[in-house]
Structures are given as C-alpha cells and as structure tokens.
Design a protein around this motif. Structure first.
Motif, short mmCIF file in Angstrom:
data_model
loop_
_atom_site.label_atom_id
_atom_site.label_comp_id
_atom_site.label_asym_id
_atom_site.label_seq_id
_atom_site.Cartn_x
_atom_site.Cartn_y
_atom_site.Cartn_z
N LEU A 1 30.29 18.37 54.69
CA LEU A 1 29.56 19.80 54.78
C LEU A 1 30.88 20.47 55.65
O LEU A 1 31.35 19.97 56.33
N VAL B 1 23.60 19.30 60.87
CA VAL B 1 22.89 18.31 60.08
C VAL B 1 23.28 16.76 60.40
O VAL B 1 22.13 15.88 60.28
N TYR C 1 20.88 25.35 55.73
CA TYR C 1 20.88 23.91 54.88
C TYR C 1 19.33 23.54 54.63
O TYR C 1 18.49 24.19 55.16
N GLN C 2 19.16 22.91 53.40
CA GLN C 2 18.02 22.18 52.97
C GLN C 2 17.99 20.91 52.63
O GLN C 2 18.71 20.37 51.93
N TYR C 3 16.79 20.37 52.73
CA TYR C 3 16.68 18.99 52.79
C TYR C 3 15.64 18.93 51.59
O TYR C 3 14.42 19.52 51.56
N LEU D 1 27.39 24.07 60.19
CA LEU D 1 26.70 23.08 59.33
C LEU D 1 26.65 21.54 59.41
O LEU D 1 25.84 20.90 59.59
N ILE E 1 21.15 16.86 50.19
CA ILE E 1 20.99 18.07 51.04
C ILE E 1 21.79 19.13 50.37
O ILE E 1 22.80 18.90 49.59
N GLN E 2 21.15 20.36 50.39
CA GLN E 2 21.87 21.53 49.77
C GLN E 2 22.27 22.58 50.87
O GLN E 2 21.52 22.44 51.88
N HIS E 3 23.43 23.32 50.74
CA HIS E 3 23.65 24.29 51.94
C HIS E 3 24.18 25.63 51.15
O HIS E 3 24.60 25.58 50.06
#
Length: 600
Positions: free
Chosen positions: A13, A42, A20-22, A38, A65-67
């Motif tokens: 990251l 995270v 961020y998206q979980y 980030l 995880i996406q960011h």
C-alpha cells in the motif's frame, strides 16, 4: 497470476492519502475508510487486538483490500462519504434518513408565487431550505403573508393574458391580501420589489425590509396619510417581533454553521444550527448508529460533510466543540467564550434533548436494544473487560452493634433479580466489625457458587470505601477469584468509585445512566439488609416472649401476633379479646403472666 495474500497487499500500500475498501471471501464489501497514510492506517487494523468484538470480527472477515489514492485528506473525506452512501458497507455508519424535507419555492414566472413544497423542479425556480419541520415553514410563510400582499392563484399572468383581460380579481383582492396583478392593477416592477425583499428575509436578512418599511412609513406620515402609515408601522412591529424571536446572538454574526455532538457507546447525536444575521434559520439533529470504534471526531466530520451536501450549505466558517480537519477552504472555530460559545452551547443542549427523547422512545419500543446500550455504556464507563450483565452488591447492617447481618442483591441486565437476593447472618465475627463481616459474607457467597458450579457475576459492587473493598478482596484472593471477577467500592458521600490497587477514585457524571444503576443497586442492598435486620430483631423479641410464658407454645404465640400485630398490643389486650383468639385457658395464662411482670 496467483492472487496476492492479505499481508502482501498491506505491505504494498502507498504512504499517501486515500480511501481503502475491505472485502470478504464472497467479494462483498465490508468497510470503507479514509486515511492520511493508507499503509499505516490499514496496517493498524491487523497488528493489535481491538477493544470491541465487532472490530475483531471485521478483521477476521477481511480477505482482500482495494484502495483509491487522492491528492489530499479532504478529497479522501469527500470520496469516503460518497462511497459509503453508494455501497452501504455493513460495518460503516450510515448518515442517511428517509425523510423528504420541505422547501420554500419562489416560482420562476411573472408575478412569482411563493409556497412550500417537498419536490424540487429544475425549471429555474429558487428553493430555500430544506427546513426540518413544516412548523418553521408555515411560520415563515405567515410572516410573509402579513408583510406583503402576494397572489395565491396559479394563473399564467403573462403580459398578453393580462392585456387581453382574461382574468378577474378574486376575494383575496377585496380583503386586501392581493393587489390584483391579474387585471393589471399592480405593476410587475412593484411586485418584483416585494419578491426581492422576501428573498432577503428567507436568507435571514431582515435589515433591508425593515429599512424599506420605515422609509415608506415616514413618507406616508409626512403626506398626512396616517392610517396607511399605521398599517406600515404594524408590519414593522411584526417583523421586529419575529426577528427578536429568531435572533439569539449578535446580529453581526452571519453565515455560520454550528455543529455539536453527544455520544454514548451505541450511538452519536449531531446537532446542526445554521446562523444568518444572528438568527437561527435552520436546525436539525441526526442520529448515527456506531458500528465499530468510531471517535467523536470521525463521526462529526462525516456528519458535517453529509449535512453540508444535503442542505447545500455554502458558509466558510464552522463552529465545532473541538478541532477537526475539513480542508483549507473552511475556517474551523472552537469558541471558548462570547456569542459564538453561547450558540455552540445551545447546539449541545439541542443534541442532549434529542438524545433523551430518542432513548425514552427506544426504552418503550425496543427494550432489548435499550438494555444492550446501557450494558455497553457501563462497560465503557467502569473500564470493565466484559459487559456487567450480572452484578452483585453487598451491604452490612448492624444497628448499635446488635444483630449483625448482611445482604446481597443481584441485578441481571440492569434490572433487579429478586429471586437471587440473599441474606446472611454473621457467624464468625464478634461485635460490630464491618470489615470482618464483609470478608465473611463475600467468602461464603462465592464459595457456595463455586461448590454448586453456578455462574459468577461480571461485577461485584461493595457498599463502602477502600476499607470495605480491601476486606472483600481478601475473600476473592482466598478463593483465587482475583482478576476473574471485577470488583469496585462505592462511597456514599461523594459517590466515589474505588478500584483495587488504585488510590485515586473514579467520579462519574451525576446524571450518567451508569451511576444511576450503581446507586439503585446500593440503595436496594441497603433496603434489603435493613428489612432483614428489623425482622431478626422482631423475631428475637418474639422468641424471648414465647420462652418466658409457661404453657404457651410457639404456634399459639404466632397466632396471637398475627391477630394483634405486635407483643406491645398483646400486652395491652383484655382477657376477653385474647380468649376470642386462643380460648379461656391459654388466655388466662398470658394475662396472669403479664400482670406478674408488670407488678414486679
């Protein structure tokens, strides 16, 4: 290509602002968050055990995880708000409600109509609001109606239609509420001046309308039109009264938004006041259900972003109770005194009243949720490792050193569980020694629970200060329960809470629900103990009377006391009265006995 592991995703990251998206194993989104850095933010989720079960459950479910990287933290804040509303992740707070708020519309048409509506039509009309209640809207519309004679009909008053004489004046014209533009009796220019003045009032600016009315009134008075001048003066009075009700701070304070927050373990309540020219022109309170370990700073920041977007707020200054970061374009003020502090206090009061109202409704509608909220709040306030679903409170009772007894009352889910109450007669202590008595009853109570393999409480409350607490701890140590059950002492004078090994007491807010539950426990233990103490003394008095009267057994004496209510009344009773209850023979023995005692 093989899917990267979670650890690898975290390591790669960037150290940049972003969102961020979980996601879980099924690809469902769990949580959206923002971060100044980030990578650090995270990683903090995975390198410690969290205080709340929900956060620990969330972390266990995260598979990927996406960011999204953005230029600034402010951009991250705005993007987070949009993604939460669009994706509605399970573990995010949702700043939304299903209400459609009313607006005041100035219709784009010749001789504009002004009315309330819940629908915004993009036809060039102006909309003021939204307002959080129709009561406010109706008050403003009544004020406008009293000040300015506007049309209420929905005719198309184009110049050609008026010139063609298509319309006739109605009753509103004849009673003075309209000047008859439909027949060309009022010019568009004059009508538009009134609309311009109304527009300023809707913005919270009363100054221009007041100035115009005073100018007209002076002109009419100079022309000796005193009746018309009086009517204008009445309008000025109406405007002044409305302004004085609305203005609660310095009229020089203009275009400021005020936000405050009150929170507990389960929810937060954010109040918003919009100030223009010293007047509150809008007020709204939002409830936010907490999902994880959100701080007040995080919640109020999210609420401000949402409310500014919803109510189309353009002010450049915001008043808040503590420092937050909303970017460089907004001035953040945390007032300590003066008019701005006064308006912030008013906002906090509104948030508190709203919370009280919601909690009362919750207690009626959803008692289980109400209980869960109180348990979570008590765990937080008292710094407990577990929610205190089962609490036991001990109190000693000995009056003038006689009949020492103790009481144990039990609360489950914040309510008395009377079937679990217990009395204790002190067996091993000679004389009035409260500390030794406390050691004895605590030992006996939990030795029995352990022997019978019954469930132990999460919290023990001792009625007393450091001495009583230390006495109770001796028993917990002897039973090896220290650390397995939380224990605190409550001192009556200042409601101080004492913890083992801590010489500094904890003081809770006198109005807090946690303290109210503890006080209720302490008072109930005291009541229960005193009742038992009185019963014991009465029983001993009865026993001594029974043993002193030859030929009278316990059953007979009990029958007499049930009838006469006390030994004193029995002594004063006549032989006939006693005979009616137990017969002639036994009645004579009792009367003779008490005569002998009296003569001696």
């Amino acid at each position: 290509m093989q899917k990267p592991t979670l650890e690898l995703q975290i390591q790669t990251l960037p150290d940049s602002p972003g969102v961020y998206q979980y996601y879980d194993k099924d690809g469902k989104i769990l949580y959206v968050g923002k971060a100044k850095n980030l990578k650090k933010r995270v990683a903090s989720y995975f390198n410690k055990v969290h205080d709340t079960a929900k956060t620990n459950v969330l972390v266990k479910k995260i598979v990927s995880i996406q960011h999204i990287v953005v230029p600034t933290e402010t951009d991250a804040l705005l993007l987070e708000n949009n993604l939460i509303k669009t994706l509605q992740p399970r573990y995010n707070v949702l700043l939304r409600d299903d209400k459609s708020y009313p607006w005041i519309c100035i219709k784009k048409e010749p001789f504009s109509r002004i009315f309330s509506t819940r629908r915004m039509v993009k036809d060039g009309s102006e909309y003021f609001g939204p307002y959080t209640s129709f009561k406010t809207v109706n008050t403003i519309l009544e004020l406008i109606k009293e000040l300015y004679p506007l049309r209420t009909c929905n005719y198309d008053l184009s110049p050609s239609n008026i010139a063609a004489g298509k319309f006739k004046v109605c009753l509103e014209y004849h009673i003075g509420n309209c000047k008859g533009p439909c027949e060309g009796l009022e010019s568009l220019e004059n009508y538009q001046k009134q609309v311009d003045a109304i527009r300023e009032i809707l913005k919270g600016n009363f100054k221009e309308s007041m100035k115009d009315f005073k100018s007209i009134m002076m002109h009419l008075a100079q022309e000796l039109h005193f009746e018309e001048a009086q009517k204008i003066k009445d309008k000025i009075t109406i405007l002044e009264n409305y302004q004085s009700r609305s203005t609660i701070v310095n009229p020089k304070i203009t275009n400021i938004d005020v936000f405050s927050i009150i929170s507990d373990q389960a929810a937060a309540y954010v109040n918003f006041l919009q100030i223009s020219h010293g007047a509150i022109i809008r007020s709204h309170t939002m409830e936010i259900k907490k999902k994880l370990e959100e701080t007040d700073e995080e919640l109020i920041t999210l609420a401000i972003i949402e409310l500014r977007e919803r109510f189309q707020l353009l002010s450049t200054e915001i008043i808040v109770p503590f420092k937050i970061d909303l970017g460089e374009n907004l001035k953040i003020t945390v007032p300590q005194l003066g008019d701005k502090k006064h308006i912030l206090d008013l906002s906090i009061r509104n948030a508190k009243f709203y919370r009280i109202e919601q909690l009362k409704q919750l207690q009626i509608v959803d008692p289980d949720r109400h209980t869960n909220r109180i348990m979570a709040q008590m765990q937080k306030d008292l710094r407990l490792p577990l929610e205190p679903r089962h609490i036991e409170c001990f109190d000693n009772s000995n009056i003038q050193g006689t009949n020492p007894v103790a009481a144990c009352v039990v609360f489950k889910d914040g309510k008395p569980s009377k079937k679990d109450y217990r009395h204790f007669n002190i067996k091993t202590v000679e004389g009035p020694d409260d500390f030794a008595s406390m050691t004895e009853v605590v030992y006996r109570r939990y030795k029995r629970l352990l022997d019978e393999k019954q469930s132990l409480p999460q919290l023990i409350l001792i009625d007393g200060g450091k001495g009583q607490l230390s006495a109770a701890l001796k028993s917990l140590d002897a039973l090896e329960l220290r650390g397995k059950i939380s224990i605190i002492g409550i001192a009556k004078r200042l409601e101080e809470l004492f913890y083992p090994g801590d010489s500094v007491p904890l003081y809770l807010d006198k109005k807090s629900e946690t303290l109210k539950v503890l006080q209720q426990l302490r008072n109930e233990a005291h009541r229960f103990g005193i009742t038992h103490h009185r019963d014991k003394r009465s029983k001993e008095a009865l026993q001594s009377s029974i043993e002193s009267i030859p030929g009278i057994g316990e059953k007979t004496m009990f029958t007499l006391l049930q009838h006469f209510k006390s030994v004193k009344r029995l002594k004063l009773a006549t032989q006939n009265e006693i005979t009616a209850v137990i017969g002639v023979s036994k009645a004579k023995k009792i009367v003779d006995f008490y005569k002998t005692v009296t003569n001696e």
